[in-house]
Design an enzyme around this catalytic site. Structure first.
Site, PDB file in Angstrom:
ATOM      1  N   CYS A  64      69.162  34.933   1.169  1.00 34.38           N
ATOM      2  CA  CYS A  64      68.009  35.619   2.558  1.00 34.38           C
ATOM      3  C   CYS A  64      69.055  35.994   3.299  1.00 34.38           C
ATOM      4  CB  CYS A  64      67.571  34.214   3.117  1.00 34.38           C
ATOM      5  SG  CYS A  64      66.305  33.445   1.983  1.00 34.38           S
ATOM      6  N   HIS A 122      65.579  36.117  10.212  1.00 34.42           N
ATOM      7  CA  HIS A 122      64.959  35.998   8.864  1.00 34.42           C
ATOM      8  C   HIS A 122      63.575  35.167   9.003  1.00 34.42           C
ATOM      9  CE1 HIS A 122      64.614  34.826   4.740  1.00 34.42           C
ATOM     10  NE2 HIS A 122      64.865  33.598   5.032  1.00 34.42           N
ATOM     11  N   ASN A 139      58.224  33.709   3.092  1.00 35.36           N
ATOM     12  CA  ASN A 139      59.596  34.005   2.877  1.00 35.36           C
ATOM     13  C   ASN A 139      59.825  34.992   1.713  1.00 35.36           C
ATOM     14  OD1 ASN A 139      62.180  34.161   2.716  1.00 35.36           O
ATOM     15  ND2 ASN A 139      62.610  31.923   2.714  1.00 35.36           N
TER      16      ASN A 139
HETATM   17  N1  COA Z   1      51.676  20.035   1.986  1.00 39.15           N
HETATM   18  C1  COA Z   1      51.509  18.666   2.336  1.00 39.15           C
HETATM   19  N2  COA Z   1      52.582  17.805   2.492  1.00 39.15           N
HETATM   20  C2  COA Z   1      53.670  18.304   2.093  1.00 39.15           C
HETATM   21  C3  COA Z   1      53.897  19.603   1.636  1.00 39.15           C
HETATM   22  C4  COA Z   1      52.998  20.306   1.452  1.00 39.15           C
HETATM   23  N3  COA Z   1      52.909  21.574   1.206  1.00 39.15           N
HETATM   24  N4  COA Z   1      55.459  19.810   1.422  1.00 39.15           N
HETATM   25  C5  COA Z   1      55.964  18.688   1.670  1.00 39.15           C
HETATM   26  N5  COA Z   1      54.886  17.700   2.148  1.00 39.15           N
HETATM   27  C6  COA Z   1      55.136  16.153   2.752  1.00 39.15           C
HETATM   28  C7  COA Z   1      56.501  15.871   2.189  1.00 39.15           C
HETATM   29  O1  COA Z   1      56.369  15.308   0.920  1.00 39.15           O
HETATM   30  C8  COA Z   1      56.724  14.635   3.172  1.00 39.15           C
HETATM   31  O2  COA Z   1      55.907  13.550   2.768  1.00 39.15           O
HETATM   32  P1  COA Z   1      56.500  12.132   2.946  1.00 39.15           P
HETATM   33  O3  COA Z   1      56.894  11.975   4.386  1.00 39.15           O
HETATM   34  O4  COA Z   1      55.258  11.021   2.543  1.00 39.15           O
HETATM   35  O5  COA Z   1      57.788  12.124   2.036  1.00 39.15           O
HETATM   36  C9  COA Z   1      56.517  15.214   4.359  1.00 39.15           C
HETATM   37  O6  COA Z   1      55.400  16.123   3.954  1.00 39.15           O
HETATM   38  C10 COA Z   1      57.125  15.855   5.407  1.00 39.15           C
HETATM   39  O7  COA Z   1      58.264  16.548   4.611  1.00 39.15           O
HETATM   40  P2  COA Z   1      59.545  17.174   5.300  1.00 39.15           P
HETATM   41  O8  COA Z   1      60.215  17.875   4.201  1.00 39.15           O
HETATM   42  O9  COA Z   1      60.321  16.353   6.250  1.00 39.15           O
HETATM   43  O10 COA Z   1      58.640  18.334   6.196  1.00 39.15           O
HETATM   44  P3  COA Z   1      59.364  19.376   7.166  1.00 39.15           P
HETATM   45  O11 COA Z   1      58.730  19.293   8.508  1.00 39.15           O
HETATM   46  O12 COA Z   1      60.667  19.326   6.856  1.00 39.15           O
HETATM   47  O13 COA Z   1      58.607  20.553   6.255  1.00 39.15           O
HETATM   48  C11 COA Z   1      59.421  22.490   4.998  1.00 39.15           C
HETATM   49  C12 COA Z   1      59.194  21.230   4.880  1.00 39.15           C
HETATM   50  C13 COA Z   1      60.114  22.863   3.579  1.00 39.15           C
HETATM   51  C14 COA Z   1      58.575  23.382   5.365  1.00 39.15           C
HETATM   52  C15 COA Z   1      60.760  22.524   5.826  1.00 39.15           C
HETATM   53  O14 COA Z   1      61.528  21.674   5.604  1.00 39.15           O
HETATM   54  C16 COA Z   1      61.454  23.789   5.787  1.00 39.15           C
HETATM   55  O15 COA Z   1      60.657  25.095   6.342  1.00 39.15           O
HETATM   56  N6  COA Z   1      63.055  23.903   5.338  1.00 39.15           N
HETATM   57  C17 COA Z   1      63.504  25.100   5.479  1.00 39.15           C
HETATM   58  C18 COA Z   1      62.983  25.904   4.238  1.00 39.15           C
HETATM   59  C19 COA Z   1      63.839  27.154   4.214  1.00 39.15           C
HETATM   60  O16 COA Z   1      63.823  28.082   5.109  1.00 39.15           O
HETATM   61  N7  COA Z   1      64.166  27.598   3.196  1.00 39.15           N
HETATM   62  C20 COA Z   1      64.716  28.750   2.669  1.00 39.15           C
HETATM   63  C21 COA Z   1      66.103  29.090   3.849  1.00 39.15           C
HETATM   64  S1  COA Z   1      66.468  31.052   3.712  1.00 39.15           S
END
Ligand code: COA
Length: 335
Positions: free
Chosen positions: A116, A257, A287
């Site tokens: 990225c 980004h 993304n």
């Molecule tokens: N739908 C519903 N629930 C989901 C889900 C989805 N698509 N994906 C994850 N969950 C659940 C998880 O299982 C977790 O459940 P639990 O509490 O029972 O274990 C809950 O939602 C919270 O998960 P968490 O990972 O804490 O959520 P979050 O607020 O951090 O959001 C992302 C998850 C992946 C969206 C976020 O962490 C993110 O954007 N991370 C960066 C990703 C990124 O930028 N990657 C590329 C970098 S260049």
């Protein structure tokens, strides 16, 4: 940075696959909801290549639009850098295919792999080549076809990524003119295992066992990546502004980004920018890895926010970990 030659951003082009993958379609694949995806990521839909549609197709179309907007033939280009982690093949570099299909007969080409942070890395490389007087014009292409690497049974990752590509023409201009004024980058390989595609290089052979384990799919520790992204994008912007004697009020557009709307909003708030400075199109494209920043530039150009003279702060974070920021003034015409 004072230089005799400055790399001017003359034009941008972009290309997205036609096929739309919206949240309702994902609801039918995994245990998720449109509401969860929109509130946690800001994404409503993303694009996905069709069978037989390659990164090179998106790259060539982006370059053609970019060259047409710059009023240039492909022969005017000295070099083509494609920032991507998902070229058509790991060998040869896709930049050579792009060179051939564009009939850019004078141009060399190579790929630059930095996930990225590929676009920022490409700006750093291309602007240095131009400032050194080695090249007059470089097409910097940045994009990825992520969907073949996504496990559409993994709700943690399949909601985030899409396919898309952009291209920016960088051209030698006067040292006191518009262009790439400064950039900085950083790396921390301690984060390498937190975001990776395990079976995508020479470390893990694509054996039946590896495929059974799903090692050919992207894996990430989303929450950790989220926190590092906010920290490094914010700090690199602050350092870059500070060393150029600038405040956030001196910037017209903040183009981060596009990984998650909450990451972008958080960075924008920490920088104390105004809401109208932030450029975001993650709702439509998700993304696209290296593609997000030129795609956002292309959208900002289309809606009249990016114009000749616009002062732009770009920032990115990605797998590696790798991050960086660029301060530039837009040199191109408005269309
Ligand atoms: N739908 C519903 N629930 C989901 C889900 C989805 N698509 N994906 C994850 N969950 C659940 C998880 O299982 C977790 O459940 P639990 O509490 O029972 O274990 C809950 O939602 C919270 O998960 P968490 O990972 O804490 O959520 P979050 O607020 O951090 O959001 C992302 C998850 C992946 C969206 C976020 O962490 C993110 O954007 N991370 C960066 C990703 C990124 O930028 N990657 C590329 C970098 S260049």
């Amino acid at each position: 940075m004072p230089t005799a030659i400055r790399a001017q951003c003359r034009a941008v082009g972009s290309c997205l696959p036609q096929q739309v993958l919206d949240n309702a379609m994902l609801e039918r694949m995994v245990d998720t909801s449109d509401e969860w995806i929109r509130t946690r990521t800001g994404i409503r839909e993303r694009r996905m290549v069709a069978d037989g549609e390659y990164l090179s197709d998106l790259a060539v179309a982006s370059c053609r639009q970019c060259l047409q907007r710059a009023g240039l033939e492909a022969e005017a280009v000295d070099g083509i850098i494609v920032a991507t982690s998902t070229g058509d093949f790991s060998m040869p570099a896709v930049a050579n295919v792009v060179q051939h299909r564009l009939a850019a007969t004078r141009a060399w080409g190579y790929d630059l792999v930095n996930a990225c942070n590929g676009f920022v890395s490409g700006i750093a490389t291309a602007s240095a080549l131009i400032e050194a007087g080695r090249c007059q014009r470089i097409l910097l292409v940045a994009g990825d076809v992520m969907t073949p690497y996504i496990d559409f049974q993994d709700r943690n990752t399949c909601i985030l990524f899409g396919d898309g590509c952009g291209a920016v023409l960088l051209e030698a201009g006067p040292g006191d003119g518009p262009g790439v004024i400064d950039w900085l980058m950083g790396s921390d390989g301690a984060g390498a295992d937190l975001l990776k595609i395990p079976c995508s290089g020479s470390a893990i052979r694509p054996s039946p066992a590896a495929l059974d384990r799903g090692d050919h799919f992207l894996k990430q520790e989303g929450r950790q990546v989220y926190n590092y992204a906010i920290r490094h994008m914010t700090e690199s912007c602050q350092q870059l502004l500070q060393r150029n004697g600038l405040g956030i009020g001196d910037v017209d557009l903040l183009i981060p980004h596009q990984a998650n709307q909450r990451i972008m909003t958080n960075v924008a708030e920490r920088l104390q920018s105004r809401p109208e400075q932030l450029v975001s199109n993650i709702d439509r494209y998700g993304n696209t890895t290296a593609g997000t920043i030129p795609l956002a530039m292309a959208d900002a150009l289309d809606d009249g926010r990016l114009v000749a003279g616009s002062r732009v702060l770009v920032t990115a974070f990605g797998a590696g970990f790798s991050w960086g920021s660029v301060y530039l003034t837009w040199g191109g015409s408005s269309t």
